[in-house]
Write a protein that holds these residues in place. Structure first.
Motif, short mmCIF file in Angstrom:
data_model
loop_
_atom_site.label_atom_id
_atom_site.label_comp_id
_atom_site.label_asym_id
_atom_site.label_seq_id
_atom_site.Cartn_x
_atom_site.Cartn_y
_atom_site.Cartn_z
N THR A 1 18.67 50.72 3.46
CA THR A 1 17.25 50.53 3.72
C THR A 1 16.79 49.22 3.10
N PRO A 2 16.16 48.33 3.87
CA PRO A 2 15.69 47.06 3.30
C PRO A 2 14.71 47.31 2.15
N LYS A 3 14.69 46.38 1.21
CA LYS A 3 13.75 46.52 0.10
C LYS A 3 12.33 46.21 0.58
N ARG B 1 8.48 43.50 7.33
CA ARG B 1 9.51 44.16 6.52
C ARG B 1 9.21 45.65 6.38
N ASN B 2 7.96 45.97 6.10
CA ASN B 2 7.60 47.38 5.90
C ASN B 2 7.73 48.18 7.19
N SER B 3 7.49 47.53 8.33
CA SER B 3 7.65 48.20 9.62
C SER B 3 9.13 48.52 9.86
N VAL B 4 10.02 47.59 9.50
CA VAL B 4 11.46 47.81 9.66
C VAL B 4 11.93 48.92 8.72
N ILE B 5 11.39 48.94 7.51
CA ILE B 5 11.73 50.00 6.55
C ILE B 5 11.37 51.36 7.13
#
Length: 295
Positions: free
Chosen positions: A100-102, A67-71
């Motif tokens: 932006t994803p959480k 998730r953090n990589s996608v953000i």
């Protein structure tokens, strides 16, 4: 399109003054995006719309990116298309309606004292590369250096007689870090013998070298650590940053205050450091549940 990417990266360096590691990260993410565009037979920026971006984010999800990589990818794309708009290279910004994803909230992985000891015993210190690897592990655990900081550590950064080392962290900010006696002893042994052997008569400003006498890269450190973790029988997903997490958690568990740990880690915002207080609380809960008869 690749020319625009190079112009953008140059602007990040010259106009915004970003650190080289940050620019490299943007370059890698945008290069991956360009590869996706090529596969979709998209050859101009004006062909890219909201659905192209959504398709790429789904592709990242299919690739099991965190998730953090996608953000971070969304942030990189947003800034890149802002640049293209400012340069009048595109007619519309495809990122306008992309949310932006959480952030995924998870506690950092840390190693126990027993796991650290098991890892430190892995390098064969009868060999020059074993001495280097043991020294590197000792230094990273003793100082909380980021992997890029360890790779870029230079001989001139060592102030061992004072028990200190200096490093250039994120945002090109210098910080001075105390280093313990054990790590100092390993550094002295490594630099007086094994490092000289690795140089093969050449010169290098860097502390940690590969077998050819060149700077040990971040990728090299990652690769070597993965091998050592496996040999140590540690089942956790360990990265060089795990040693940094373990450094911070060890300090807090032994009574260090949060501001001191923030300074040692080089965090600009103390909220970044506060995640480690949750790790120590989690550890205390686990110990209580395991050993208290009324748990």
């Amino acid at each position: 399109m690749n020319n625009e990417l190079q112009d953008y990266l140059h602007a990040l360096l010259v106009e915004q003054g970003l650190a080289q590691n940050t620019i490299t990260s943007y370059q890698q993410e945008l290069t991956e995006f360009f590869s996706f565009l090529k596969a979709q037979q998209i050859t101009t920026f004006n062909q890219i719309d909201r659905y192209t971006i959504l398709g790429y984010l789904k592709f990242c999800d299919d690739q099991k990116k965190s998730r953090n990589s996608v953000i971070h990818t969304v942030t990189s794309l947003r800034q890149f298309f802002n640049y293209l708009m400012a340069q009048n290279k595109i007619k519309a910004d495809p990122m306008l309606k992309i949310d932006t994803p959480k952030s995924a909230h998870h506690l950092p992985q840390v190693l126990s004292a027993a796991e650290i000891e098991a890892l430190l015993k892995v390098p064969d210190t009868h060999k020059k590369l074993g001495v280097r690897d043991r020294t590197l592990l000792e230094v990273m655990y003793a100082t909380g250096l980021r992997v890029s900081e360890a790779a870029n550590l230079k001989m001139d950064d060592l102030r061992l007689e004072m028990g200190l080392i200096s490093t250039i962290g994120k945002g090109d900010k210098q910080r001075i870090i105390p280093i313990g006696d054990v790590a100092i002893q390993w550094l002295e042994e490594y630099t007086k013998d094994a490092r000289i052997q690795l140089l093969h008569g050449k010169e290098s400003p860097y502390v940690f070298l590969n077998n050819h006498g060149h700077q040990l890269t971040r990728q090299g450190i990652w690769k070597n650590l993965k091998i050592m973790v496996k040999k140590a029988g540690i089942k956790k997903d360990v990265t060089p940053h795990t040693l940094r997490h373990s450094f911070a958690t060890t300090l807090l568990e032994n009574g260090a205050d949060l501001r001191t740990v923030q300074e040692l880690l080089g965090h600009a915002d103390i909220s970044t450091t506060q995640i480690y207080t949750h790790v120590t609380k989690k550890h205390l809960t686990e110990v209580y549940n395991k050993y208290h008869p009324r748990a």
